[in-house]
Design an enzyme around this catalytic site. Structure first.
Site, PDB file in Angstrom:
ATOM      1  N   ASP A 130      11.574  19.038  58.297  1.00 24.62           N
ATOM      2  CA  ASP A 130      11.046  19.726  59.340  1.00 24.62           C
ATOM      3  C   ASP A 130      11.870  18.564  60.755  1.00 24.62           C
ATOM      4  O   ASP A 130      11.197  17.479  61.624  1.00 24.62           O
ATOM      5  CB  ASP A 130      10.481  20.533  59.634  1.00 24.62           C
ATOM      6  CG  ASP A 130      10.319  21.770  60.250  1.00 24.62           C
ATOM      7  OD1 ASP A 130      11.094  21.305  61.637  1.00 24.62           O
ATOM      8  OD2 ASP A 130      10.026  22.694  60.271  1.00 24.62           O
ATOM      9  N   SER A 159      13.507  26.891  63.491  1.00 31.47           N
ATOM     10  CA  SER A 159      12.931  25.817  61.865  1.00 31.47           C
ATOM     11  C   SER A 159      13.215  27.593  61.125  1.00 31.47           C
ATOM     12  O   SER A 159      13.218  27.814  60.265  1.00 31.47           O
ATOM     13  CB  SER A 159      11.504  26.442  61.827  1.00 31.47           C
ATOM     14  OG  SER A 159      11.410  24.677  62.291  1.00 31.47           O
ATOM     15  N   ASP A 176       4.190  28.864  58.271  1.00 31.52           N
ATOM     16  CA  ASP A 176       4.713  28.859  59.111  1.00 31.52           C
ATOM     17  C   ASP A 176       6.189  29.140  58.460  1.00 31.52           C
ATOM     18  O   ASP A 176       6.677  29.312  57.592  1.00 31.52           O
ATOM     19  CB  ASP A 176       5.110  27.395  59.797  1.00 31.52           C
ATOM     20  CG  ASP A 176       4.834  26.594  60.745  1.00 31.52           C
ATOM     21  OD1 ASP A 176       5.479  28.027  61.529  1.00 31.52           O
ATOM     22  OD2 ASP A 176       5.321  25.381  61.203  1.00 31.52           O
ATOM     23  N   THR A 236       9.233  27.940  57.994  1.00 27.31           N
ATOM     24  CA  THR A 236      10.167  27.580  57.000  1.00 27.31           C
ATOM     25  C   THR A 236       9.733  27.295  55.793  1.00 27.31           C
ATOM     26  O   THR A 236      10.166  28.030  54.654  1.00 27.31           O
ATOM     27  CB  THR A 236      10.021  25.389  57.223  1.00 27.31           C
ATOM     28  OG1 THR A 236      10.307  24.926  58.755  1.00 27.31           O
ATOM     29  CG2 THR A 236      10.848  24.593  56.274  1.00 27.31           C
ATOM     30  N   ARG A 251       8.866  35.211  64.002  1.00 31.61           N
ATOM     31  CA  ARG A 251       8.183  34.095  62.308  1.00 31.61           C
ATOM     32  C   ARG A 251       6.596  34.053  63.103  1.00 31.61           C
ATOM     33  O   ARG A 251       5.520  34.226  62.336  1.00 31.61           O
ATOM     34  CB  ARG A 251       8.419  32.794  63.266  1.00 31.61           C
ATOM     35  CG  ARG A 251       8.624  32.411  64.518  1.00 31.61           C
ATOM     36  CD  ARG A 251       9.156  31.289  64.312  1.00 31.61           C
ATOM     37  NE  ARG A 251       8.413  29.755  64.086  1.00 31.61           N
ATOM     38  CZ  ARG A 251       8.646  28.567  64.332  1.00 31.61           C
ATOM     39  NH1 ARG A 251       9.810  28.115  64.538  1.00 31.61           N
ATOM     40  NH2 ARG A 251       8.188  27.512  63.198  1.00 31.61           N
ATOM     41  N   GLU A 256       7.796  21.154  51.931  1.00 35.94           N
ATOM     42  CA  GLU A 256       8.468  20.668  53.390  1.00 35.94           C
ATOM     43  C   GLU A 256       7.364  20.065  54.348  1.00 35.94           C
ATOM     44  O   GLU A 256       6.218  19.363  54.314  1.00 35.94           O
ATOM     45  CB  GLU A 256       8.125  22.715  54.300  1.00 35.94           C
ATOM     46  CG  GLU A 256       8.518  22.136  56.248  1.00 35.94           C
ATOM     47  CD  GLU A 256       7.953  22.712  56.528  1.00 35.94           C
ATOM     48  OE1 GLU A 256       8.506  22.992  57.956  1.00 35.94           O
ATOM     49  OE2 GLU A 256       6.827  23.870  56.657  1.00 35.94           O
ATOM     50  N   ASP A 269       8.448  16.731  62.568  1.00 39.46           N
ATOM     51  CA  ASP A 269       8.780  18.039  63.996  1.00 39.46           C
ATOM     52  C   ASP A 269       7.763  18.592  64.410  1.00 39.46           C
ATOM     53  O   ASP A 269       7.426  18.286  66.433  1.00 39.46           O
ATOM     54  CB  ASP A 269       9.458  19.417  63.541  1.00 39.46           C
ATOM     55  CG  ASP A 269       9.458  20.664  64.349  1.00 39.46           C
ATOM     56  OD1 ASP A 269      10.553  20.632  65.208  1.00 39.46           O
ATOM     57  OD2 ASP A 269       8.200  21.182  64.501  1.00 39.46           O
ATOM     58  N   LYS A 270       6.661  18.983  64.215  1.00 41.43           N
ATOM     59  CA  LYS A 270       5.152  19.571  65.168  1.00 41.43           C
ATOM     60  C   LYS A 270       4.743  18.180  65.667  1.00 41.43           C
ATOM     61  O   LYS A 270       4.475  18.125  66.992  1.00 41.43           O
ATOM     62  CB  LYS A 270       4.690  19.809  63.884  1.00 41.43           C
ATOM     63  CG  LYS A 270       5.200  20.931  63.329  1.00 41.43           C
ATOM     64  CD  LYS A 270       3.526  22.033  62.419  1.00 41.43           C
ATOM     65  CE  LYS A 270       4.756  23.290  61.998  1.00 41.43           C
ATOM     66  NZ  LYS A 270       4.787  24.174  62.999  1.00 41.43           N
ATOM     67  N   HIS A 317       7.261  17.383  68.521  1.00 39.32           N
ATOM     68  CA  HIS A 317       6.847  18.051  69.647  1.00 39.32           C
ATOM     69  C   HIS A 317       6.137  17.439  70.639  1.00 39.32           C
ATOM     70  O   HIS A 317       5.776  17.728  72.105  1.00 39.32           O
ATOM     71  CB  HIS A 317       6.899  19.350  69.095  1.00 39.32           C
ATOM     72  CG  HIS A 317       7.436  21.326  69.103  1.00 39.32           C
ATOM     73  ND1 HIS A 317       9.290  21.408  69.565  1.00 39.32           N
ATOM     74  CD2 HIS A 317       8.189  21.530  67.890  1.00 39.32           C
ATOM     75  CE1 HIS A 317       9.502  22.137  69.375  1.00 39.32           C
ATOM     76  NE2 HIS A 317       9.398  22.306  67.442  1.00 39.32           N
ATOM     77  N   ASP A 366      15.676  20.766  58.894  1.00 37.90           N
ATOM     78  CA  ASP A 366      16.256  22.191  59.448  1.00 37.90           C
ATOM     79  C   ASP A 366      16.802  21.618  60.813  1.00 37.90           C
ATOM     80  O   ASP A 366      18.405  22.665  60.973  1.00 37.90           O
ATOM     81  CB  ASP A 366      14.699  23.541  59.177  1.00 37.90           C
ATOM     82  CG  ASP A 366      13.891  22.311  59.709  1.00 37.90           C
ATOM     83  OD1 ASP A 366      13.788  21.786  60.424  1.00 37.90           O
ATOM     84  OD2 ASP A 366      13.256  23.243  60.152  1.00 37.90           O
ATOM     85  N   HIS A 367      16.383  21.958  61.433  1.00 39.84           N
ATOM     86  CA  HIS A 367      17.803  20.495  62.885  1.00 39.84           C
ATOM     87  C   HIS A 367      16.744  19.514  63.252  1.00 39.84           C
ATOM     88  O   HIS A 367      16.268  18.912  62.730  1.00 39.84           O
ATOM     89  CB  HIS A 367      16.528  22.213  63.632  1.00 39.84           C
ATOM     90  CG  HIS A 367      15.652  22.050  63.875  1.00 39.84           C
ATOM     91  ND1 HIS A 367      14.847  20.833  64.403  1.00 39.84           N
ATOM     92  CD2 HIS A 367      14.760  23.054  63.558  1.00 39.84           C
ATOM     93  CE1 HIS A 367      13.226  21.933  64.452  1.00 39.84           C
ATOM     94  NE2 HIS A 367      13.407  22.372  63.629  1.00 39.84           N
ATOM     95  N   HIS A 381      14.145  21.304  70.581  1.00 31.46           N
ATOM     96  CA  HIS A 381      15.209  20.118  69.233  1.00 31.46           C
ATOM     97  C   HIS A 381      15.979  20.331  69.923  1.00 31.46           C
ATOM     98  O   HIS A 381      16.565  20.877  70.713  1.00 31.46           O
ATOM     99  CB  HIS A 381      14.971  22.093  68.770  1.00 31.46           C
ATOM    100  CG  HIS A 381      13.690  22.396  67.561  1.00 31.46           C
ATOM    101  ND1 HIS A 381      13.842  23.661  67.434  1.00 31.46           N
ATOM    102  CD2 HIS A 381      12.776  21.972  67.665  1.00 31.46           C
ATOM    103  CE1 HIS A 381      12.893  24.332  66.546  1.00 31.46           C
ATOM    104  NE2 HIS A 381      12.251  22.631  67.466  1.00 31.46           N
TER     105      HIS A 381
END
Lengths: 455, 455
Positions: free
Chosen positions: B32, B81, B132, B134, B145, B318, B323-324, B327, B365-366, B417
């Site tokens: 992610d 995501s 979550d 994903t 989501r 995943e 990602d998390k 952030h 994913d991004h 993102h």
């Protein structure tokens, strides 16, 4: 028995034939700062998010790790164009600012020089000054990239910083001279781009560009129309004083801008309000008028190098202003330059279609500052102002979207490079020498192998 | 004559054999936010700038364009995501926040569901909550989501924002229920990760996780040690309340920090001085103690899915906290998670070595906010303070460098993102169905083709 005889005959024929019936050539296109963010920016604008670039259709794709060392040989994670072009051109991992010289300030031979020595024709094309680090690293060797001309090699100011020049590279000290001197007296068959000012220093007893060029028996071009003709022998074409003006710009010349923050928001950034920059449309840059396109320079260079040439050639082409406009926070400038890179690639692919033993590689030297960020923010439902601490350009795309580009690596007039690995693209010929993941120095090795050159 | 008979016999054997002698499986690993910047961060830290990751050794590599639309169907250039996982899982291009539903809020079938319907076993593993976006997008369908549990589907607060829930997805309104309800009652053979709290809502008459799980005849695991055993039938393992704690953190829990600026510099940023953040070393995160690693979950899932299975399986894994932690501006957290992704990939590759018809794909994913920027700045010779307007972490690498990570996409607690195209890696099996450049929806098509599933 008959089949044995036939096999023997076939072997005799194979062994007596030259290994390559047709010329064998490498075209290396370097997008300066052309990292995956810029590739995506180009795709979103030029082809739409559901489309693809010409680049995307190439059958070989990978990633390239950039390597840089400091003066003690320790790793640095962000490069400049000088040390990275030197890695691509020579296989050496070196310091920021070095052109064609390794970490010990020793001259290292380039793939272009090895090709020329082996009888290949050679060429350099750039939308920057041809003395700028990326093109220069293929045919010149100086300790510091700013030693571009017979004047600056003595030191001076570049990017607002005083520097000592390159005393060890002065001809009078047994060196090879400035980049302009080395290019003018090199064996490179065609050199096209910007940078006339570096060949015509305006002081003292230094030789002028035309003198340098004439002495060496070079045809000197300075007008886009010249590229419609053809010329025998060595050719140097310089179409602007320094970097060539770019094809596109933002509407009214606008680039990324800071948010306009209310006085309350200046007191505390979770209150008050911010005003977004107005949307920018990309438009033709009037300063580009009269410039030859990168496509035209590519076509001329390939014609020049392939004419009456059974051996093949090495040509490096730089699309320089993806990086230069990103430093200036000008996404339309970068995107227009990507459009130029695509047009140049098309010319190369057409040539390769007719000349099968042509390896075309497209890669970047290093990452650049731009980021594509959400417009509006992902946090649009929060009851507080959310905005970039840097500068932002909101670019209208032809497909009707708004692509928001964030430049926020520093507080001064010119953004920083980044250390992301860079993309690698090649036509099918690349399968023989490239891998999905390489270091920049491996690209040098691959080109040497493709041209069957000894290290 | 003899050779003719042998050929005929061989053809008869070939035609009478099943096309695939061994099970046919897909393992899709999603990092992610695992864009090229994070790949490079991981490489620089885990292997050194001159080294390579296990990922880098995979023989198929490419790039994947992310597509996102707004509620009117217009292009957006940055995703979340939910919509990207939905593209990977279903081939649909959809809106931010949608899970397994297209732009019109219609349920779209997933590759996992198609595989299960065709007799393949299926699994979901994540270091996030399994509810979550994903992981959820492969086996659940909700409009927003945040409708993760029987509680939140009624609306509430997520990421500090009040939302209306997903009334159209309520079971009582003819919908499929919350993500947790859908996962618990799904046919997915193994689900491992975090997120117990979403299965055990603490109010009213809603069913608890264990109730949901037991009702459906599921073995429920909650302890890392459980993964050393094996269990028949469906298995759901939930090892933390929500996202699983990450393996690494910055020394003393430090993440990226703002520069300390002198009072003069606050008056005008070209004067005065700034103090750089101290260097951060990555260390073990004490909160990770007792957690199963992504590697252990991957091993359990593959064992569970491949046991007594001639058909093969579809497994999505995943690595969520790249990602998390980005952030949260925590590069050590992201890098430790990349180390987990690598270990998980290794388990998959070992399985594939023994089971040739196994396609392993790794992608993201991004893009995410982190940038590797120069330390020191490229403009270190300028006589003015040069620094990022955002937050910076200076990470000491094992090879003795300092990797400077810039997070500067916004002014709030959580970074944005980015819209960069994401990397694609695959083992050699990927050659049959993947291309060097794809859109995310094409990955779905490729997996469907590999598993010989009808659309």
């Amino acid at each position: 028995m008959r089949s044995l005889i036939l096999t023997a005959l076939a072997c005799t024929w194979l062994l007596s034939s030259p290994i390559h019936a047709s010329p064998r050539s490498v075209i290396l296109i370097v997008g300066d700062g052309f990292d995956d963010t810029h590739v995506t920016m180009g795709r979103n604008y030029l082809a739409g998010q559901s489309g693809s670039l010409l680049l995307d259709e190439l059958s070989v794709r990978g990633a390239v790790q950039v390597e840089t060392i400091d003066s003690e040989g320790n790793p640095l994670y962000v490069a400049d164009s000088a040390n990275t072009a030197t890695s691509l051109a020579t296989g050496a991992v070196t310091q920021i600012g070095r052109v064609g010289k390794d970490g010990n300030n020793t001259v290292v031979p380039t793939v272009l020089e090895a090709a020329a020595a082996d009888g290949y024709k050679t060429g350099i094309v750039s939308t920057a000054s041809v003395t700028d680090a990326t093109p220069a690293a293929f045919a010149a060797h100086v300790a510091v990239r700013a030693c571009e001309s017979p004047m600056t090699i003595h030191g001076g100011k570049k990017y607002g910083v005083t520097f000592d020049g390159c005393p060890e590279d002065l001809v009078e000290n047994g060196g090879l001279g400035s980049i302009a001197e080395q290019l003018a007296t090199s064996q490179v068959d065609v050199i096209l781009g910007g940078g006339e000012e570096h060949f015509t220093p305006q002081y003292g007893s230094q030789p002028s560009a035309r003198t340098l060029a004439t002495v060496a028996g070079v045809t000197f071009l300075s007008d886009a129309a010249d590229l419609r003709g053809s010329h025998p022998g060595r050719v140097i074409g310089l179409f602007s004083e320094d970097t060539m003006p770019v094809k596109w710009r933002g509407s009214e010349g606008r680039t990324a801008e800071s948010m306009k923050r209310s006085w309350l928001n200046h007191i505390y950034d979770m209150i008050g309000s911010v005003t977004q920059p107005e949307i920018i449309r990309c438009e033709a840059n009037p300063e580009f008028a009269g410039m030859p396109s990168l496509e035209a320079m590519t076509r001329y260079a390939i014609d020049h190098l392939s004419r009456d040439n059974d051996k093949g050639f090495f040509l490096t082409i730089e699309s320089a202003s993806i990086d230069k406009r990103a430093h200036e926070r000008d996404p339309c400038g970068s995107i227009g330059e990507i459009e130029q890179l695509e047009a140049s690639l098309k010319v190369a692919l057409v040539y390769a279609q007719e000349h099968p033993n042509t390896l075309i590689i497209v890669t970047a030297d290093h990452g650049q500052a731009a980021q594509i960020v959400p417009d509006p923010t992902l946090y649009k439902y929060l009851p507080i102002p959310v905005y970039s601490p840097g500068k932002v350009a909101r670019v209208a795309t032809p497909e009707g979207g708004v692509m928001r580009i964030n430049y926020a690596t520093n507080n001064i007039d010119s953004e920083e490079h980044t250390g992301v690995n860079v993309p690698l693209f090649a036509n099918a010929e690349g399968r023989t020498v490239l891998k999905p993941f390489m270091h920049q120095r491996d690209i040098y090795q691959a080109m040497m192998r493709y041209l069957e050159l000894e290290r």
